[in-house]
Motif scaffolding. Structure first.
Motif, PDB file in Angstrom:
ATOM      1  N   GLU A   2       0.826  -1.202   0.000  1.00  0.00           N
ATOM      2  CA  GLU A   2       0.000   0.000   0.000  1.00  0.00           C
ATOM      3  C   GLU A   2       0.864   1.257   0.000  1.00  0.00           C
ATOM      4  N   LEU A   3       1.904   1.260   0.836  1.00  0.00           N
ATOM      5  CA  LEU A   3       2.803   2.405   0.903  1.00  0.00           C
ATOM      6  C   LEU A   3       3.460   2.674  -0.448  1.00  0.00           C
ATOM      7  N   PHE A   4       4.045   1.644  -1.029  1.00  0.00           N
ATOM      8  CA  PHE A   4       4.763   1.856  -2.282  1.00  0.00           C
ATOM      9  C   PHE A   4       3.821   2.215  -3.433  1.00  0.00           C
ATOM     10  N   GLU A   5       2.618   1.687  -3.423  1.00  0.00           N
ATOM     11  CA  GLU A   5       1.682   2.062  -4.473  1.00  0.00           C
ATOM     12  C   GLU A   5       1.292   3.531  -4.361  1.00  0.00           C
ATOM     13  N   ILE A   6       0.956   3.995  -3.152  1.00  0.00           N
ATOM     14  CA  ILE A   6       0.529   5.388  -3.012  1.00  0.00           C
ATOM     15  C   ILE A   6       1.692   6.336  -3.276  1.00  0.00           C
ATOM     16  N   TRP A   7       2.904   5.924  -2.934  1.00  0.00           N
ATOM     17  CA  TRP A   7       4.096   6.733  -3.219  1.00  0.00           C
ATOM     18  C   TRP A   7       4.315   6.800  -4.731  1.00  0.00           C
ATOM     19  N   THR A   8       4.154   5.682  -5.402  1.00  0.00           N
ATOM     20  CA  THR A   8       4.285   5.655  -6.863  1.00  0.00           C
ATOM     21  C   THR A   8       3.237   6.554  -7.510  1.00  0.00           C
ATOM     22  N   TRP A   9       2.009   6.509  -7.009  1.00  0.00           N
ATOM     23  CA  TRP A   9       0.955   7.376  -7.549  1.00  0.00           C
ATOM     24  C   TRP A   9       1.341   8.847  -7.389  1.00  0.00           C
ATOM     25  N   GLY A  10       1.939   9.189  -6.257  1.00  0.00           N
ATOM     26  CA  GLY A  10       2.402  10.563  -6.057  1.00  0.00           C
ATOM     27  C   GLY A  10       3.511  10.918  -7.030  1.00  0.00           C
ATOM     28  N   TYR A  11       4.471  10.024  -7.186  1.00  0.00           N
ATOM     29  CA  TYR A  11       5.580  10.223  -8.124  1.00  0.00           C
ATOM     30  C   TYR A  11       5.060  10.445  -9.552  1.00  0.00           C
ATOM     31  N   LEU A  12       4.020   9.712  -9.923  1.00  0.00           N
ATOM     32  CA  LEU A  12       3.452   9.820 -11.272  1.00  0.00           C
ATOM     33  C   LEU A  12       2.524  11.027 -11.435  1.00  0.00           C
ATOM     34  N   GLY A  13       2.327  11.770 -10.358  1.00  0.00           N
ATOM     35  CA  GLY A  13       1.484  12.962 -10.428  1.00  0.00           C
ATOM     36  C   GLY A  13      -0.002  12.676 -10.307  1.00  0.00           C
ATOM     37  N   LEU A  14      -0.369  11.492  -9.838  1.00  0.00           N
ATOM     38  CA  LEU A  14      -1.775  11.151  -9.688  1.00  0.00           C
ATOM     39  C   LEU A  14      -2.380  11.756  -8.420  1.00  0.00           C
ATOM     40  N   HIS A  15      -1.528  12.190  -7.515  1.00  0.00           N
ATOM     41  CA  HIS A  15      -1.955  12.950  -6.340  1.00  0.00           C
ATOM     42  C   HIS A  15      -0.752  13.757  -5.844  1.00  0.00           C
ATOM     43  N   ASP A  16      -1.047  14.754  -5.011  1.00  0.00           N
ATOM     44  CA  ASP A  16       0.036  15.538  -4.406  1.00  0.00           C
ATOM     45  C   ASP A  16      -0.150  15.603  -2.889  1.00  0.00           C
ATOM     46  N   LYS A  17      -0.608  14.489  -2.336  1.00  0.00           N
ATOM     47  CA  LYS A  17      -0.895  14.399  -0.912  1.00  0.00           C
ATOM     48  C   LYS A  17       0.367  13.986  -0.154  1.00  0.00           C
ATOM     49  N   PRO A  18       0.580  14.558   1.037  1.00  0.00           N
ATOM     50  CA  PRO A  18       1.775  14.197   1.808  1.00  0.00           C
ATOM     51  C   PRO A  18       1.715  12.763   2.323  1.00  0.00           C
ATOM     52  N   MET A  19       2.917  12.180   2.468  1.00  0.00           N
ATOM     53  CA  MET A  19       3.058  10.788   2.898  1.00  0.00           C
ATOM     54  C   MET A  19       4.181  10.696   3.913  1.00  0.00           C
ATOM     55  N   GLY A  20       4.027   9.798   4.879  1.00  0.00           N
ATOM     56  CA  GLY A  20       5.089   9.640   5.864  1.00  0.00           C
ATOM     57  C   GLY A  20       5.101   8.281   6.523  1.00  0.00           C
ATOM     58  N   LEU A  21       6.257   7.961   7.085  1.00  0.00           N
ATOM     59  CA  LEU A  21       6.462   6.722   7.833  1.00  0.00           C
ATOM     60  C   LEU A  21       6.603   7.046   9.308  1.00  0.00           C
ATOM     61  N   LEU A  22       5.945   6.277  10.156  1.00  0.00           N
ATOM     62  CA  LEU A  22       6.172   6.380  11.588  1.00  0.00           C
ATOM     63  C   LEU A  22       7.192   5.308  11.937  1.00  0.00           C
ATOM     64  N   ASP A  23       8.408   5.747  12.200  1.00  0.00           N
ATOM     65  CA  ASP A  23       9.540   4.846  12.394  1.00  0.00           C
ATOM     66  C   ASP A  23       9.677   4.441  13.865  1.00  0.00           C
ATOM     67  N   THR A  24       8.715   3.689  14.348  1.00  0.00           N
ATOM     68  CA  THR A  24       8.694   3.238  15.728  1.00  0.00           C
ATOM     69  C   THR A  24       9.820   2.243  15.991  1.00  0.00           C
ATOM     70  N   GLU A  25      10.631   2.522  17.000  1.00  0.00           N
ATOM     71  CA  GLU A  25      11.752   1.670  17.397  1.00  0.00           C
ATOM     72  C   GLU A  25      12.662   1.301  16.213  1.00  0.00           C
TER      73      GLU A  25
END
Length: 181
Positions: free
Chosen positions: A113-136
């Motif tokens: 899911e993460l990589f797909e939504i990131w790819t969609w952003g890269y392709l210009g299909l959205h410009d919504k912010p994305m982030g990882l919660l790097d717990t431990e």
């Protein structure tokens, strides 16, 4: 306020810190007036996140394919549960109902899911912010690999910079909210 889609495990993982991070994020989303959009399960980190958001007075939208309603144990106490026919519709529905995206620790479904939504952003299909919660440090090896991908010339730094990361829910939400304003 914003609708924030969270990808995360339907398992709890081996560390209590993962459960606590999910609960802290859910509580923060509810307290800040954001709507949680997620996969709709009542078990694992997914259930912890949703329950904490609901307990904090937040709205929670779950999206689950019919074939997973029993397997992932759908959460029927949500503000809204949307049942869809398949995984493709699940991801599209979650994305259409979100203003930003967060990935918590999880397994192969979370990564996909993460990589797909990131790819969609890269392709210009959205410009919504994305982030990882790097717990431990869960995502530290992935973040190092992504930086290595940049240094090897397979990923542009601007694309890498699209994916924010923080070690606490509060810092990650602040970074996402800054991009939503």
């Amino acid at each position: 306020m914003s609708r924030i889609c969270v990808y995360l495990g339907s398992r709890e993982g081996n560390s209590p810190a993962f459960r606590q991070a999910a609960r802290s994020l859910g509580k923060a989303l509810g307290q800040r007036g954001h709507t949680l959009v997620y996969g709709g399960a009542r078990v694992g980190l997914m259930g912890e996140l949703a329950n904490a958001a609901l307990e904090a007075g937040g709205r929670v939208l779950g999206v689950m394919p019919d074939h997973l309603v029993e397997r992932e144990q759908a959460h029927f106490g949500l503000t809204e549960l949307i049942r869809v026919p398949n995984m493709h519709e699940r991801k599209a529905t979650m994305a259409a109902n979100a203003d930003a995206f967060i990935a918590l620790p999880g397994g192969i479904g979370t990564f996909e899911e993460l990589f797909e939504i990131w790819t969609w952003g890269y392709l210009g299909l959205h410009d919504k912010p994305m982030g990882l919660l790097d717990t431990e440090g869960f995502y530290a090896p992935l973040l190092a690999f992504l930086d290595s991908t940049v240094s090897h010339g397979f990923l542009a730094q601007t694309t890498r910079d699209m994916l924010l990361d923080a070690s606490t829910p509060e810092r990650l939400l602040e970074a996402l909210e800054a991009q939503l304003d």
